[in-house]
Design a protein around this motif. Structure first.
Motif, PDB file in Angstrom:
ATOM      1  N   SER A 105       0.811  -1.221   0.000  1.00 37.46           N
ATOM      2  CA  SER A 105       0.000   0.000   0.000  1.00 37.46           C
ATOM      3  C   SER A 105       0.844   1.271   0.000  1.00 37.46           C
ATOM      4  O   SER A 105       0.314   2.372   0.164  1.00 37.46           O
ATOM      5  CB  SER A 105      -0.931   0.015   1.220  1.00 37.46           C
ATOM      6  OG  SER A 105      -0.179  -0.023   2.425  1.00 37.46           O
ATOM      7  N   HIS A 106       2.153   1.116  -0.194  1.00 39.42           N
ATOM      8  CA  HIS A 106       3.044   2.290  -0.208  1.00 39.42           C
ATOM      9  C   HIS A 106       3.168   2.803  -1.642  1.00 39.42           C
ATOM     10  O   HIS A 106       3.444   2.032  -2.557  1.00 39.42           O
ATOM     11  CB  HIS A 106       4.418   1.914   0.334  1.00 39.42           C
ATOM     12  CG  HIS A 106       5.337   3.084   0.490  1.00 39.42           C
ATOM     13  ND1 HIS A 106       5.226   3.976   1.524  1.00 39.42           N
ATOM     14  CD2 HIS A 106       6.372   3.520  -0.275  1.00 39.42           C
ATOM     15  CE1 HIS A 106       6.162   4.908   1.403  1.00 39.42           C
ATOM     16  NE2 HIS A 106       6.867   4.656   0.320  1.00 39.42           N
ATOM     17  N   PRO A 107       2.990   4.116  -1.876  1.00 38.93           N
ATOM     18  CA  PRO A 107       2.870   4.600  -3.254  1.00 38.93           C
ATOM     19  C   PRO A 107       4.162   5.013  -3.948  1.00 38.93           C
ATOM     20  O   PRO A 107       4.143   5.245  -5.159  1.00 38.93           O
ATOM     21  CB  PRO A 107       1.953   5.819  -3.095  1.00 38.93           C
ATOM     22  CG  PRO A 107       2.292   6.360  -1.747  1.00 38.93           C
ATOM     23  CD  PRO A 107       2.606   5.151  -0.898  1.00 38.93           C
ATOM     24  N   GLU A 108       5.259   5.137  -3.244  1.00 42.14           N
ATOM     25  CA  GLU A 108       6.459   5.690  -3.868  1.00 42.14           C
ATOM     26  C   GLU A 108       7.430   4.588  -4.284  1.00 42.14           C
ATOM     27  O   GLU A 108       7.765   3.707  -3.493  1.00 42.14           O
ATOM     28  CB  GLU A 108       7.143   6.670  -2.915  1.00 42.14           C
ATOM     29  CG  GLU A 108       6.304   7.916  -2.642  1.00 42.14           C
ATOM     30  CD  GLU A 108       7.031   8.928  -1.780  1.00 42.14           C
ATOM     31  OE1 GLU A 108       8.261   8.783  -1.614  1.00 42.14           O
ATOM     32  OE2 GLU A 108       6.378   9.850  -1.270  1.00 42.14           O
ATOM     33  N   ILE A 109       7.886   4.671  -5.526  1.00 40.33           N
ATOM     34  CA  ILE A 109       8.828   3.703  -6.081  1.00 40.33           C
ATOM     35  C   ILE A 109      10.228   4.308  -6.057  1.00 40.33           C
ATOM     36  O   ILE A 109      10.451   5.409  -6.571  1.00 40.33           O
ATOM     37  CB  ILE A 109       8.447   3.332  -7.522  1.00 40.33           C
ATOM     38  CG1 ILE A 109       7.040   2.741  -7.566  1.00 40.33           C
ATOM     39  CG2 ILE A 109       9.462   2.353  -8.116  1.00 40.33           C
ATOM     40  CD1 ILE A 109       6.475   2.611  -8.967  1.00 40.33           C
TER      41      ILE A 109
END
Length: 278
Positions: free
Chosen positions: A10-14
């Motif tokens: 659920s973490h949005p940053e790549i």
């Protein structure tokens, strides 16, 4: 195969192309390896992939808010366009726009259609997406790509040492549907990944990479691979495939005690070499 990393599903940053990554996972490594392969007249597909913390399956990536979805989309666009531009610079034959991202695609289909438009602005070669073996028939944008890409880890046999006959029978559960799907879209099938481990029950759940699966079985790997080649390689609707997994340090890879995917220095290597020599 460049990698981007996210902390959890659920973490949005790549995070990508950093000094902390392995050489081959960054732009500089992709560039060097691609140039080396092309010197040896090997065709290349650049296939950026996401790695989720603790090895969680990428198909389960799902945000909990609209704001996070937007952050993920912007982050993924930056990641994928970085390598699409590099693929164009290197005149790579195929670019893969994503790998096993079913949840992301299901929740944001319009984003993916726009992403393909944006990729085509910077990359002029052939495009595919690497759908998981049980996902490809629900992927909504094949009409905009050149190949129907499948990570072909289809279960073909429950036997400890799968026989050629058992594997051939196992493919009867899938091959007619794959062929029909190709005909529906008028697109060739490309196995964006395929391979089997040299372990007992190699054909049962071929996607598994569990370390506790360590009972070496070379015959299982050879039989499953042989049947895949025999069933698909001569079909006119089949474009070929990319083997998982081959290491650059050949003399140190694989071997008689290795239970992993690589065919290197194992009996199946001769089969692979003969197939790709044709």
């Amino acid at each position: 195969m460049p990698f981007g990393f996210i902390r959890e599903l659920s973490h949005p940053e790549i995070v990508f192309n950093t000094e902390r990554q392995w050489f081959g996972e960054r732009k500089v490594g992709v560039k060097q390896y691609t140039e080396s392969l092309k010197q040896h007249h090997v065709k290349v597909m650049v296939k950026p992939q996401i790695w989720v913390g603790r090895g969680a399956f990428t198909g389960g990536i799902k945000m909990t808010s609209e704001a996070d979805w937007k952050v993920l989309e912007d982050s993924y666009t930056g990641f994928i366009l970085t390598y699409a531009e590099l693929a164009q610079e290197l005149h790579v034959e195929i670019f893969c726009i994503g790998t096993e991202l079913e949840g992301f695609i299901d929740n944001r289909p319009e984003y993916w259609k726009q992403l393909i438009v944006d990729i085509k602005k910077v990359y002029k070669g052939k495009l595919t997406y690497a759908a998981n073996w049980n996902e490809y028939d629900r992927t909504p944008f094949w009409e905009y790509l050149d190949y129907i890409g499948i990570d072909a880890y289809f279960p073909v046999s429950d036997e400890k040492t799968p026989t050629v006959e058992a594997c051939r029978n196992g493919w009867l559960n899938y091959k007619p549907d794959i062929k029909a799907f190709s005909e529906t879209y008028k697109k060739p099938i490309l196995f964006t990944e395929f391979g089997y481990r040299s372990v007992d029950f190699a054909g049962k759940e071929p996607w598994k990479s569990d370390r506790d699966m360590n009972v070496v079985n070379m015959e299982a790997q050879t039989n499953t691979m042989q049947v895949l080649f025999e069933e698909f390689w001569n079909e006119d609707w089949f474009a070929g495939g990319f083997l998982w997994k081959w290491f650059h340090n050949h003399k140190d890879a694989g071997g008689e005690n290795d239970s992993r995917f690589t065919p290197q220095n194992k009996p199946v290597e001769d089969l692979v070499k003969a197939q790709y020599a044709n």
